[in-house]
Scaffold this motif. Structure first.
Motif, PDB file in Angstrom:
ATOM      1  N   ASN A 249       8.475  37.987  38.973  1.00  0.00           N
ATOM      2  CA  ASN A 249       7.275  37.606  38.240  1.00  0.00           C
ATOM      3  C   ASN A 249       6.531  36.504  38.975  1.00  0.00           C
ATOM      4  N   HIS A 250       5.237  36.389  38.701  1.00  0.00           N
ATOM      5  CA  HIS A 250       4.383  35.369  39.310  1.00  0.00           C
ATOM      6  C   HIS A 250       3.467  34.818  38.216  1.00  0.00           C
ATOM      7  N   THR A 251       4.057  34.063  37.326  1.00  0.00           N
ATOM      8  CA  THR A 251       3.292  33.623  36.166  1.00  0.00           C
ATOM      9  C   THR A 251       3.811  32.299  35.644  1.00  0.00           C
ATOM     10  N   HIS A 252       3.011  31.650  34.834  1.00  0.00           N
ATOM     11  CA  HIS A 252       3.402  30.410  34.181  1.00  0.00           C
ATOM     12  C   HIS A 252       3.373  30.590  32.663  1.00  0.00           C
ATOM     13  N   GLU A 253       4.075  29.728  31.974  1.00  0.00           N
ATOM     14  CA  GLU A 253       4.074  29.740  30.520  1.00  0.00           C
ATOM     15  C   GLU A 253       2.676  29.431  29.991  1.00  0.00           C
ATOM     16  N   ARG A 299      -2.030  35.052  39.197  1.00  0.00           N
ATOM     17  CA  ARG A 299      -2.043  34.440  37.869  1.00  0.00           C
ATOM     18  C   ARG A 299      -1.560  32.998  37.899  1.00  0.00           C
ATOM     19  N   ASP A 300      -0.633  32.694  38.772  1.00  0.00           N
ATOM     20  CA  ASP A 300      -0.073  31.346  38.794  1.00  0.00           C
ATOM     21  C   ASP A 300      -0.739  30.439  39.823  1.00  0.00           C
ATOM     22  N   GLY A 301      -1.805  30.921  40.456  1.00  0.00           N
ATOM     23  CA  GLY A 301      -2.585  30.070  41.337  1.00  0.00           C
ATOM     24  C   GLY A 301      -2.141  30.021  42.776  1.00  0.00           C
ATOM     25  N   ARG A 302      -1.081  30.721  43.140  1.00  0.00           N
ATOM     26  CA  ARG A 302      -0.638  30.708  44.532  1.00  0.00           C
ATOM     27  C   ARG A 302      -1.611  31.510  45.382  1.00  0.00           C
ATOM     28  N   ALA A 303      -1.591  31.272  46.674  1.00  0.00           N
ATOM     29  CA  ALA A 303      -2.488  31.971  47.584  1.00  0.00           C
ATOM     30  C   ALA A 303      -2.138  33.451  47.657  1.00  0.00           C
ATOM     31  N   ARG A 344      -5.966  47.347  33.980  1.00  0.00           N
ATOM     32  CA  ARG A 344      -6.481  46.170  34.681  1.00  0.00           C
ATOM     33  C   ARG A 344      -6.336  44.954  33.774  1.00  0.00           C
ATOM     34  N   ASN A 345      -6.385  43.785  34.400  1.00  0.00           N
ATOM     35  CA  ASN A 345      -6.386  42.577  33.574  1.00  0.00           C
ATOM     36  C   ASN A 345      -7.211  41.475  34.225  1.00  0.00           C
ATOM     37  N   ARG A 346      -7.643  40.549  33.391  1.00  0.00           N
ATOM     38  CA  ARG A 346      -8.379  39.368  33.820  1.00  0.00           C
ATOM     39  C   ARG A 346      -7.616  38.143  33.323  1.00  0.00           C
ATOM     40  N   SER A 347      -7.756  37.052  34.027  1.00  0.00           N
ATOM     41  CA  SER A 347      -7.079  35.823  33.636  1.00  0.00           C
ATOM     42  C   SER A 347      -7.902  34.628  34.087  1.00  0.00           C
ATOM     43  N   TYR A 348      -7.422  33.433  33.751  1.00  0.00           N
ATOM     44  CA  TYR A 348      -8.129  32.214  34.103  1.00  0.00           C
ATOM     45  C   TYR A 348      -7.702  31.651  35.449  1.00  0.00           C
ATOM     46  N   GLY A 349      -6.985  32.424  36.227  1.00  0.00           N
ATOM     47  CA  GLY A 349      -6.508  31.931  37.512  1.00  0.00           C
ATOM     48  C   GLY A 349      -7.647  31.569  38.438  1.00  0.00           C
ATOM     49  N   ALA A 350      -7.311  30.822  39.490  1.00  0.00           N
ATOM     50  CA  ALA A 350      -8.323  30.383  40.444  1.00  0.00           C
ATOM     51  C   ALA A 350      -8.962  31.584  41.125  1.00  0.00           C
ATOM     52  N   ALA A 351     -10.225  31.467  41.418  1.00  0.00           N
ATOM     53  CA  ALA A 351     -10.941  32.535  42.098  1.00  0.00           C
ATOM     54  C   ALA A 351     -10.354  32.758  43.472  1.00  0.00           C
ATOM     55  N   ALA A 352     -10.534  33.963  43.989  1.00  0.00           N
ATOM     56  CA  ALA A 352     -10.000  34.306  45.305  1.00  0.00           C
ATOM     57  C   ALA A 352     -10.489  33.321  46.346  1.00  0.00           C
ATOM     58  N   GLY A 353      -9.578  32.874  47.211  1.00  0.00           N
ATOM     59  CA  GLY A 353      -9.928  31.979  48.280  1.00  0.00           C
ATOM     60  C   GLY A 353      -9.936  30.512  47.879  1.00  0.00           C
ATOM     61  N   ALA A 354      -9.755  30.221  46.577  1.00  0.00           N
ATOM     62  CA  ALA A 354      -9.831  28.849  46.104  1.00  0.00           C
ATOM     63  C   ALA A 354      -8.489  28.168  46.096  1.00  0.00           C
TER      64      ALA A 354
END
Length: 360
Positions: A249-253, A299-303, A344-354
């Motif tokens: 998994n690649h997610t946070h609580e 989802r968890d903000g990693r690159a 598909r899904n959407r989330s509040y994660g950082a935009a690509a490249g950020a």
């Protein structure tokens, strides 16, 4: 009108967080029989189903696949893909209070054979993720208020280490005594599902398997003549952000996501609610039964580069693909057309490249 449904997912942390999730333990009993010797069959079966509470509080949500404990040894740091119970045999039962010779699955519930018997009190032969045998007892059956044809089971598994019957489902504060659904199919440590005749999965309330069923993806059902089995499997990948399809998994609580599928079981949220603001969300990923077909961000903000490293040759960042409605793939599968994704899904994660780095 198709109903628009927002799915808010409360997600557990990483593999270490899974191991540290609070579990309700039984009061220790004096052990007259050592773990090495083991309890006799008569003693073991007489002690099953003694401490299950009937009162329900709330439905849990999480990122585990089965929603079960990884290992009976609480001091052991176990892999997130481990489980003390991954499957159970429908026949023959190890023990039954009624004249039950076998169980069978009918949609979302178990049926005893012969029909004069009941499933409660039955002990089945189960298997852990490492292949070890484990017995599992059915201690209660509660029809779902939302769908009476679907039944929640209270189960216990024999902990050979402690010489006790224990609920194998991981408990959370909101659900101190989680139940399980009986689901057709068996999931392996990579998160892949396969049909195995005569076997079923007990999917605990905290796990992705049961969570996706609660969202409407019942694998035994169909929509517009199409089975929901593959859509349910794609959901289990999405719920845990298992991009590589390897069970990681690649997610946070407390991560909030919005999901939508090709069949319209769940549609994309367009209005602001207490749980979701569409203006803040951005495309995260498209999903197939074996993992993501493309990603916009993690989802968890990693690159995104860390995902390319985790499963090399699976994704390529050579081109950008527009899926429509603002869904933009920054990396995509080399062997699958992202447009064929079921979900598909959407989330509040950082935009690509950020984002930068790749740590959890």
């Amino acid at each position: 009108m198709k109903e628009c449904l927002l799915a808010c997912v409360v997600l557990l942390l990483s593999a270490l967080a899974h191991a540290a999730a609070p579990v309700v333990e039984k009061t220790a009993r004096p052990r007259s029989v050592s773990a090495a010797t083991g309890a006799s069959d008569a003693e073991r079966y007489s002690r099953r189903c003694q401490s299950q509470a009937a009162h329900r509080i709330a439905r849990p949500q999480g990122t585990m696949l089965w929603g079960t404990r990884r290992d009976w040894d609480t001091e052991k740091v176990a892999d997130e893909r481990g489980s003390v119970l991954v499957s159970a045999d429908l026949a023959p039962p190890r023990r039954a209070d009624a004249p039950v010779k076998a169980l069978r699955l009918e949609g979302g519930h178990l049926v005893a054979e012969p029909s004069s018997g009941g499933v409660v009190g039955t002990v089945l032969q189960g298997t852990a993720s490492d292949g070890r045998p484990v017995e599992v007892a059915i201690c209660g059956a509660e029809p779902s208020p939302e769908d009476p044809s679907m039944v929640w089971y209270r189960i216990e598994a024999w902990n050979a280490l402690a010489q006790e019957w224990e609920n194998p489902c991981i408990a959370l504060d909101r659900v101190p005594d989680p139940r399980a659904l009986a689901v057709s199919g068996v999931w392996d440590v990579s998160g892949a599902r396969r049909d195995v005749p005569g076997k079923l999965t007990f999917a605990c309330e905290n796990g992705a398997i049961s969570k996706c069923i609660g969202w409407g993806y019942k694998p035994w059902a169909s929509r517009e003549g199409q089975s929901l089995t593959d859509l349910h499997q794609a959901c289990t990948r999405m719920a845990r952000a298992d991009y590589c399809g390897n069970g990681r998994n690649h997610t946070h609580e407390d991560t909030t996501i919005d999901m939508y599928d090709r069949l319209g079981v769940i549609e994309r949220a367009t209005e602001v609610s207490a749980d979701w603001d569409p203006a803040r969300g951005s495309f995260e990923a498209a999903w197939a039964p074996d993992g993501a077909t493309c990603l916009g961000h993690t989802r968890d903000g990693r690159a995104l580069a860390s995902i390319l490293q985790e499963c090399p040759q699976r994704f390529s960042a050579a081109s950008v693909t527009e899926l429509g409605q603002g869904d933009r793939c920054e990396v995509q599968r080399t062997d699958v057309n992202p447009g064929t994704a079921l979900l598909r899904n959407r989330s509040y994660g950082a935009a690509a490249g950020a984002t930068s780095g790749g740590g959890r």
